[in-house]
Design an enzyme around this catalytic site. Sequence first.
Site, PDB file in Angstrom:
ATOM      1  N   TRP A 107     -62.895 -32.270  39.490  1.00 20.92           N
ATOM      2  CA  TRP A 107     -62.703 -31.465  40.701  1.00 20.92           C
ATOM      3  C   TRP A 107     -62.089 -32.279  41.824  1.00 20.92           C
ATOM      4  O   TRP A 107     -61.216 -31.795  42.553  1.00 20.92           O
ATOM      5  CB  TRP A 107     -64.019 -30.810  41.139  1.00 20.92           C
ATOM      6  CG  TRP A 107     -64.423 -29.761  40.162  1.00 20.92           C
ATOM      7  CD1 TRP A 107     -65.503 -29.786  39.319  1.00 20.92           C
ATOM      8  CD2 TRP A 107     -63.718 -28.540  39.861  1.00 20.92           C
ATOM      9  NE1 TRP A 107     -65.511 -28.656  38.531  1.00 20.92           N
ATOM     10  CE2 TRP A 107     -64.437 -27.883  38.838  1.00 20.92           C
ATOM     11  CE3 TRP A 107     -62.559 -27.946  40.351  1.00 20.92           C
ATOM     12  CZ2 TRP A 107     -64.027 -26.659  38.298  1.00 20.92           C
ATOM     13  CZ3 TRP A 107     -62.147 -26.737  39.819  1.00 20.92           C
ATOM     14  CH2 TRP A 107     -62.886 -26.097  38.805  1.00 20.92           C
ATOM     15  N   ASP A 181     -67.150 -31.928  48.885  1.00 19.34           N
ATOM     16  CA  ASP A 181     -67.197 -30.709  48.069  1.00 19.34           C
ATOM     17  C   ASP A 181     -68.560 -30.758  47.382  1.00 19.34           C
ATOM     18  O   ASP A 181     -68.770 -31.517  46.440  1.00 19.34           O
ATOM     19  CB  ASP A 181     -66.057 -30.730  47.051  1.00 19.34           C
ATOM     20  CG  ASP A 181     -66.162 -29.574  46.042  1.00 19.34           C
ATOM     21  OD1 ASP A 181     -67.122 -28.799  46.107  1.00 19.34           O
ATOM     22  OD2 ASP A 181     -65.254 -29.470  45.187  1.00 19.34           O
ATOM     23  N   LYS A 205     -72.830 -21.065  42.381  1.00 22.50           N
ATOM     24  CA  LYS A 205     -73.738 -21.907  41.588  1.00 22.50           C
ATOM     25  C   LYS A 205     -75.143 -21.856  42.192  1.00 22.50           C
ATOM     26  O   LYS A 205     -76.067 -21.352  41.580  1.00 22.50           O
ATOM     27  CB  LYS A 205     -73.214 -23.330  41.513  1.00 22.50           C
ATOM     28  CG  LYS A 205     -71.852 -23.385  40.794  1.00 22.50           C
ATOM     29  CD  LYS A 205     -70.997 -24.483  41.330  1.00 22.50           C
ATOM     30  CE  LYS A 205     -69.540 -24.338  40.985  1.00 22.50           C
ATOM     31  NZ  LYS A 205     -69.198 -23.995  39.634  1.00 22.50           N
TER      32      LYS A 205
HETATM   33  C1  LIG Z   1     -67.410 -29.055  42.404  1.00 21.88           C
HETATM   34  C2  LIG Z   1     -66.454 -27.899  42.309  1.00 21.88           C
HETATM   35  N1  LIG Z   1     -65.439 -27.825  43.176  1.00 21.88           N
HETATM   36  C3  LIG Z   1     -64.548 -26.808  43.127  1.00 21.88           C
HETATM   37  C4  LIG Z   1     -64.663 -25.808  42.189  1.00 21.88           C
HETATM   38  C5  LIG Z   1     -63.660 -24.691  42.162  1.00 21.88           C
HETATM   39  O1  LIG Z   1     -64.235 -23.571  42.688  1.00 21.88           O
HETATM   40  P1  LIG Z   1     -63.511 -22.143  42.670  1.00 21.88           P
HETATM   41  O2  LIG Z   1     -63.342 -21.758  41.250  1.00 21.88           O
HETATM   42  O3  LIG Z   1     -64.489 -21.307  43.423  1.00 21.88           O
HETATM   43  O4  LIG Z   1     -62.214 -22.284  43.382  1.00 21.88           O
HETATM   44  C6  LIG Z   1     -65.715 -25.834  41.279  1.00 21.88           C
HETATM   45  C7  LIG Z   1     -65.855 -24.756  40.265  1.00 21.88           C
HETATM   46  O5  LIG Z   1     -66.637 -24.754  39.385  1.00 21.88           O
HETATM   47  C8  LIG Z   1     -66.620 -26.917  41.334  1.00 21.88           C
HETATM   48  O6  LIG Z   1     -67.643 -26.998  40.467  1.00 21.88           O
END
Ligand SMILES: Cc1ncc(COP(=O)(O)O)c(C=O)c1O
Length: 369
Positions: A107, A181, A205
């Site tokens: 991520w 994040d 989550k």
């Molecule tokens: C730590 C983290 N950041 C970003 C995201 C991306 O999120 P989204 O799919 O809501 O854009 C996720 C998705 O699982 C994630 O676990």
Amino acid sequence: MTATPRPYNFSAGPAALPEAVLQQAAAEMLDWQGSGMGVMEMSHRGREFISIAETTERDLRELLAVPAHFRVLFMQGGGLAENAIVPLNLCELAPAGQVDVVVSGAWSKKSAQEARRYADVAIAASNEADGHLSLPDPARWRLRPSASYVHLCSNETIHGVEYATLPDLAALGSSAPLVIDCSSHILSRPVDWSRVGLAFAGAQKNIGPAGLTLVVVREDLLGHAQAVCPSAFDYKTVADNASMYNTPPTYAIYIAGLVFKWLKAQGGVPAMEAQNRDKASLLYGYLDGSGFYANRVAHEGRSRMNVPFFLHDESLNAAFLAGAQQRHLLQLRGHKSVGGMRASIYNAMPLAGVQALVDYLKEFAQRHG
Ligand SMILES: Cc1ncc(COP(=O)(O)O)c(C=O)c1O
């Protein structure tokens, strides 16, 4: 008549919600508290929904002890949109437009790629060479003195790597704000706000349904957006309009509010943290001692929320997943980029769910070992 217990759902997200929350939402679906309207049918500018949004924010602030000089924003677009929205808002905090990103998993790697569209990005540290299995040690991060901010994914959902404590950038010689994040471990442990400039989290989550993105931002970081930043994504515009500049994800905010009430009834974040510690040690403890399964993440970087693991004999993967399904243990397949299995054990997963998983792991190992 006794209701059949719900299966235990180990999805990484969208993830299981507390059953009590789903039941309350079902009971209020057609008529929220005598208003004659379901929450989905209410104007976001009406007094009913405004009271829901205000209570939701108040409860979140209480749960996470958010200081008064931080603003709470209810946004949309998920974590990936924040990868663009953050640099659009913050990269002009310093004249050079520099962003330092710590890559600790998939991520944060994506965050760096997206920020490159808006900013001069440098990788302050990366664990990519070891397959994202270790925690980049803050003492060795290469931080630029003129960076606008430093980006860190404090829990990597796919690789199962978590920072148990947030780095103190000031102690590392940087005056840049830290952006985290924290999508996949928000509310699972307290946050040291003295070390954070901005935190964002997709809701799906540990908060509620997909569609809501939570942003908690220090007030002095508002008002620096690039001229091209869409108004609906300018943090100052969102803050000045109490997250109602455009229509917010009203139903998701309502469910988040129910989750926050549920968390308070469980004893809040300290109680959740204690339970999360117990759940994680039960699962890692069994995996490490089994000789049949393995989690490959360095011990100090292991996530309490997302536990990837592998069967030593991967030809048994399909049988493992089919058996789990039969035992009402759902969504254990690992992320496609990693393979194997992954158990996500967010706040809504009780200790009994992890115990049921460990019982199944043992039984499967005995049968096939
Ligand atoms: C730590 C983290 N950041 C970003 C995201 C991306 O999120 P989204 O799919 O809501 O854009 C996720 C998705 O699982 C994630 O676990």
